[in-house]
Motif scaffolding. Structure first.
Motif, PDB file in Angstrom:
ATOM      1  N   PHE A   1       3.795   0.892   3.273  1.00 60.34           N
ATOM      2  CA  PHE A   1       2.982  -0.256   4.036  1.00 60.34           C
ATOM      3  C   PHE A   1       3.004  -1.519   3.153  1.00 60.34           C
TER       4      PHE A   1
ATOM      5  N   GLY B   1      -4.043   9.594  11.551  1.00 59.23           N
ATOM      6  CA  GLY B   1      -3.319  10.854  10.091  1.00 59.23           C
ATOM      7  C   GLY B   1      -1.767   9.961   9.583  1.00 59.23           C
ATOM      8  N   CYS B   2      -1.800   8.391   9.714  1.00 54.41           N
ATOM      9  CA  CYS B   2      -0.926   7.587   8.977  1.00 54.41           C
ATOM     10  C   CYS B   2      -1.713   6.281   8.147  1.00 54.41           C
ATOM     11  N   ALA B   3      -2.582   6.518   8.101  1.00 54.78           N
ATOM     12  CA  ALA B   3      -3.847   5.362   7.464  1.00 54.78           C
ATOM     13  C   ALA B   3      -5.557   5.976   7.084  1.00 54.78           C
ATOM     14  N   ASP B   4      -5.946   5.873   6.321  1.00 60.16           N
ATOM     15  CA  ASP B   4      -7.292   6.520   6.299  1.00 60.16           C
ATOM     16  C   ASP B   4      -8.210   4.867   7.223  1.00 60.16           C
TER      17      ASP B   4
ATOM     18  N   ALA C   1      -1.852   7.428   4.029  1.00 60.23           N
ATOM     19  CA  ALA C   1      -1.167   5.849   4.582  1.00 60.23           C
ATOM     20  C   ALA C   1       0.146   7.145   4.185  1.00 60.23           C
ATOM     21  N   ASP C   2       1.303   6.431   5.806  1.00 59.86           N
ATOM     22  CA  ASP C   2       1.934   7.100   5.880  1.00 59.86           C
ATOM     23  C   ASP C   2       3.531   6.749   4.640  1.00 59.86           C
ATOM     24  N   LYS C   3       3.867   6.581   3.510  1.00 54.70           N
ATOM     25  CA  LYS C   3       5.156   6.043   2.844  1.00 54.70           C
ATOM     26  C   LYS C   3       4.340   4.776   2.495  1.00 54.70           C
TER      27      LYS C   3
ATOM     28  N   VAL D   1       1.145  -1.117  -0.203  1.00 52.88           N
ATOM     29  CA  VAL D   1      -0.313  -0.160   0.432  1.00 52.88           C
ATOM     30  C   VAL D   1       0.679   0.996   0.302  1.00 52.88           C
TER      31      VAL D   1
ATOM     32  N   PHE E   1      -7.393  -0.496   6.394  1.00 50.50           N
ATOM     33  CA  PHE E   1      -6.914  -1.735   5.230  1.00 50.50           C
ATOM     34  C   PHE E   1      -6.931  -3.093   5.773  1.00 50.50           C
TER      35      PHE E   1
END
Lengths: 362, 362
Positions: free
Chosen positions: A166, B160-163, A162-164, A121, B166
């Motif tokens: 996964f 804030g690091c994923a929506d 997302a943070d960069k 992701v 997932f």
């Protein structure tokens, strides 16, 4: 949904490259299912993972059951997602972690790890070259562990969603015949063994996040353990319990063993293999190394009469040089208990990790 | 890293419930590897997925190879991550999607889907009850498809690091003996078949995002296809190509077939099964239904002499009532080509999806 500043997501020092993907960074089209996604997969993942099963780009990988049966009589199946922050840290990156972690989850049940999947992701804006570096890391560990990355998936989400990056890896392997490892199998008299220094991965992430300013280098222990475990099972097919001590650390694994087996596990603090730097960092920050994450450490419970033999083969293996017997199993009550004899002669209960020590450690 | 307003992530109308997890929303401790994570798993996932393999909470699921061999001679292995936005939409949710999608990726190679993994990446603050609803949806589809969700993983990232959520599902199944389905197997003379109305999932997501104000209800076609495919293979074990037409739509699947087989595929626009609402929406928005995502639609390429037989069993199955022959395979040049005879008597090339039509459709 997206209030973050649209700055490019790059790691410093990566030279630009030209491949089939002309974009320098990943955009939403790369997750579309269409041509851009196919280009990204054929440019980044297919050459890195380098095997004909993946290169066929079918939506699934297929293997003969007869070939699998050559390795044993049972199939093992596992999955883990990796969300580590930062993506690159001393001793590894999210790619080395994603392959080592899933290989190790297979190996600790006595399985020969064979095939892995890789589902990413990606946050829109990630540098394509960063993805290439991560894929190369994955393949390096896959080769070391003797596994092939045979199927995958690519999703892209909007910036800020997302943070960069996964990564999920699922894995399949085959359990060797005659092996019966389970958390419920610890017996009074058994010996508890670890394969080396504890807490290196957790400490390395702390350093990488600059939450800890240390002179000394600490590197993650991130790496595959299947070779070491194969040697241990050759020496002692009757290993009772075996787990890798990742999130939650050695303390959490031992509590799971004690609870499942209804035994008391007694540790000797003086026997715990700890690097001076990690011990120092823990003292300064008030952390307990028994709860720090490892990514290349296992906890084994073995019959007493096999302990010396197992320790000897471990110490002869690169991944087990500092292997140590750290405790013993005693009769216990339902629910189990882990206690530690401290270096001062006292005794304390070692509970499961409560709350969280470090988010996004893996 | 986190500039988003810390508002609670809830869906309206979900009553609070009391379980082992006392928190109403997921926090970072639920991804720690320690007690909070175990509580969340034992509260939400173990009861929902309801099988002894998962309940053992080992880090991997193990099955006898001999039991697998009862289903066929080859193992199939696949993975997909699901990042759909919104999580709930007419006709399904991220859970129904995560199970249907992976079941279908196994079924389209002729495999009987057997076991799935479930790895979640949760944004801190997600309502625990939302997670319970998604797990219940997953189990409902798993039961319908006859698969068990046997292993999993839970990660939590900061707000804030994923929506929100997932999900990755990997799956394993066993391919029936004698079946040889592959994208490269299309032959001149073959007939191209789909199992019903095209584009429902893509249109339903558009409606759910309120990018499209329509009077008429459009529901996602999200659902498992393994029952339908088993009936098709009973009728014709020699199906040449078979894929589910998800991201990129029917057009992308047909291009993959044409390219891999070096043939020309000729479609008849008049034969495409399209709901009036979907066709209308496409005309208004300038979208092509051939590129809209489906989550319960397959494209099959079958020998001409089997086409009527296959269509008959499809139309007798709930998932294939509106099955239709939409085109034929002709000799072609290297690289392949998909062309469509339009309703106006003209002809146009149907390329792979270029760019992206709708991000986060699945």
């Amino acid at each position: 949904m997206n209030d973050r500043a649209p700055s490019p997501i790059e790691e410093p020092g990566v030279p630009p490259r030209v491949g089939r993907v002309r974009d320098a960074s990943v955009n939403l089209a790369h997750g579309s299912g269409g041509r851009a996604m196919r280009d990204l997969i054929e440019d980044v993942f297919v050459p890195a993972f380098d095997n004909p099963t993946l290169a066929a780009l079918e939506d699934q990988a297929v293997f003969g059951l007869a070939d699998l049966a050559a390795h044993g009589d049972r199939l093992a199946f596992t999955t883990d997602s990796y969300v580590v922050d930062p993506l690159f840290f001393p001793g590894g990156d999210i790619g080395t972690l994603a392959v080592s972690g899933t290989v190790n989850d297979l190996a600790v049940c006595g399985a020969t790890p064979l095939y892995l999947s890789c589902a990413v992701v990606i946050e829109e804006g990630l540098a394509v070259d960063l993805l290439r570096r991560v894929a190369a890391s994955m393949q390096r560990i896959a080769r070391e562990a003797g596994v092939a990355i045979v199927t995958g998936d690519t999703k892209v989400v909007e910036r800020g969603c997302a943070d960069k990056l996964f990564i999920n890896t699922a894995g399949i392997g085959v359990v060797r015949s005659g092996v019966a490892i389970a958390a419920r199998n610890a017996r009074a008299g058994d010996v508890v063994i670890v394969n080396g220094y504890l807490g290196d991965h957790g400490a390395a992430i702390l350093v990488a996040r600059q939450q800890l300013a240390l002179e000394a280098d600490i590197e993650s222990d991130c790496g595959p353990l299947n070779g070491l475990i194969a040697a241990m099972l050759d020496a002692c097919p009757r290993i009772h319990c075996l787990r890798d001590a990742t999130r939650g650390g050695v303390a959490t694994v031992l509590n799971e063993f004690a609870q499942s087996s209804n035994v008391t596990i007694r540790l000797r603090e003086a026997a715990l293999p700890l690097r001076e730097q990690v011990q120092g960092a823990c003292e300064i920050l008030g952390l307990d190394p028994l709860y720090l994450a490892n990514e290349g450490k296992l906890v084994a419970v073995v019959p007493a009469d096999a302990a010396e033999r197992v320790l000897a083969v471990m110490r002869a293996h690169p991944a087990g040089r500092e292997a140590a017997a750290i405790g013993t199993v005693e009769p216990g009550d339902a629910g189990g208990l882990v206690v530690m004899q401290t270096v001062f002669g006292g005794e304390r209960i070692v509970d499961m990790l409560v709350g969280e020590q470090l988010p996004r450690i893996c």
